[in-house]
Design a protein around this motif. Structure first.
Motif, PDB file in Angstrom:
ATOM      1  N   MET A  42      23.059  40.543  24.938  1.00 21.08           N
ATOM      2  CA  MET A  42      24.262  39.741  24.677  1.00 21.08           C
ATOM      3  C   MET A  42      25.520  40.563  24.982  1.00 21.08           C
ATOM      4  O   MET A  42      26.492  40.050  25.533  1.00 21.08           O
ATOM      5  CB  MET A  42      24.283  39.259  23.223  1.00 21.08           C
ATOM      6  N   PHE A  43      25.473  41.831  24.617  1.00 14.84           N
ATOM      7  CA  PHE A  43      26.602  42.721  24.891  1.00 14.84           C
ATOM      8  C   PHE A  43      26.831  42.850  26.396  1.00 14.84           C
ATOM      9  O   PHE A  43      27.966  42.791  26.870  1.00 14.84           O
ATOM     10  CB  PHE A  43      26.324  44.091  24.248  1.00 14.84           C
ATOM     11  N   LEU A  52      38.507  40.209  37.120  1.00 12.50           N
ATOM     12  CA  LEU A  52      38.599  40.073  38.570  1.00 12.50           C
ATOM     13  C   LEU A  52      39.297  38.769  38.963  1.00 12.50           C
ATOM     14  O   LEU A  52      40.062  38.734  39.930  1.00 12.50           O
ATOM     15  CB  LEU A  52      37.211  40.147  39.201  1.00 12.50           C
ATOM     16  N   GLY A  53      39.043  37.703  38.229  1.00 18.28           N
ATOM     17  CA  GLY A  53      39.710  36.429  38.505  1.00 18.28           C
ATOM     18  C   GLY A  53      41.209  36.515  38.285  1.00 18.28           C
ATOM     19  O   GLY A  53      41.997  36.018  39.102  1.00 18.28           O
ATOM     20  N   VAL A  54      41.612  37.148  37.182  1.00 21.82           N
ATOM     21  CA  VAL A  54      43.045  37.303  36.907  1.00 21.82           C
ATOM     22  C   VAL A  54      43.695  38.149  37.999  1.00 21.82           C
ATOM     23  O   VAL A  54      44.776  37.824  38.502  1.00 21.82           O
ATOM     24  CB  VAL A  54      43.257  37.931  35.511  1.00 21.82           C
ATOM     25  N   LEU A  55      43.039  39.233  38.394  1.00 17.10           N
ATOM     26  CA  LEU A  55      43.590  40.078  39.455  1.00 17.10           C
ATOM     27  C   LEU A  55      43.678  39.324  40.777  1.00 17.10           C
ATOM     28  O   LEU A  55      44.644  39.500  41.531  1.00 17.10           O
ATOM     29  CB  LEU A  55      42.753  41.344  39.610  1.00 17.10           C
ATOM     30  N   ALA A  56      42.710  38.477  41.073  1.00 23.03           N
ATOM     31  CA  ALA A  56      42.753  37.694  42.308  1.00 23.03           C
ATOM     32  C   ALA A  56      43.942  36.734  42.303  1.00 23.03           C
ATOM     33  O   ALA A  56      44.614  36.561  43.327  1.00 23.03           O
ATOM     34  CB  ALA A  56      41.448  36.927  42.489  1.00 23.03           C
ATOM     35  N   VAL A  57      44.217  36.126  41.156  1.00 13.73           N
ATOM     36  CA  VAL A  57      45.372  35.226  41.056  1.00 13.73           C
ATOM     37  C   VAL A  57      46.664  36.009  41.259  1.00 13.73           C
ATOM     38  O   VAL A  57      47.571  35.567  41.977  1.00 13.73           O
ATOM     39  CB  VAL A  57      45.373  34.491  39.699  1.00 13.73           C
ATOM     40  N   ALA A  74      29.790  41.426  31.325  1.00  9.32           N
ATOM     41  CA  ALA A  74      29.786  40.834  32.663  1.00  9.32           C
ATOM     42  C   ALA A  74      30.804  39.700  32.748  1.00  9.32           C
ATOM     43  O   ALA A  74      31.543  39.587  33.730  1.00  9.32           O
ATOM     44  CB  ALA A  74      28.396  40.332  33.004  1.00  9.32           C
ATOM     45  N   PHE A  75      30.867  38.863  31.717  1.00  9.55           N
ATOM     46  CA  PHE A  75      31.830  37.772  31.696  1.00  9.55           C
ATOM     47  C   PHE A  75      33.261  38.314  31.707  1.00  9.55           C
ATOM     48  O   PHE A  75      34.122  37.811  32.443  1.00  9.55           O
ATOM     49  CB  PHE A  75      31.608  36.882  30.471  1.00  9.55           C
TER      50      PHE A  75
END
Length: 75
Positions: free
Chosen positions: A5-6, A18-23, A11-12
């Motif tokens: 779970m950790f 990475l998504g925030v950095l891509a935006v 991973a999430f």
């Protein structure tokens, strides 16, 4: 059960970062593209101004070289 779970949470979070950095990169690319477009337009206007300013000088220079009626030249 704790470690899988950790790892899933980590991973999430990694994908979220990475998504925030891509935006953020996308926003900066748009700003950069706008700045390049504005700069290109300013350079184009400056080139047009320079061409308009140089045209009379070029014709006067040609008249001086040929010696046909330029002020201070041979007639």
């Amino acid at each position: 059960m704790f470690w899988p779970m950790f790892q899933l949470v980590l991973a999430f979070l990694g994908v979220a970062v990475l998504g925030v950095l891509a935006v953020l990169v996308g926003v900066e690319v748009r700003r950069f593209a706008k700045a390049v477009g504005d700069g290109s337009e300013r350079i184009s206007r400056a080139a047009d101004d320079l061409e308009r300013a140089a045209a009379p000088l070029a014709t006067r220079g040609g008249a001086v070289r040929r010696g046909d009626g330029a002020p201070g030249g041979r007639q």
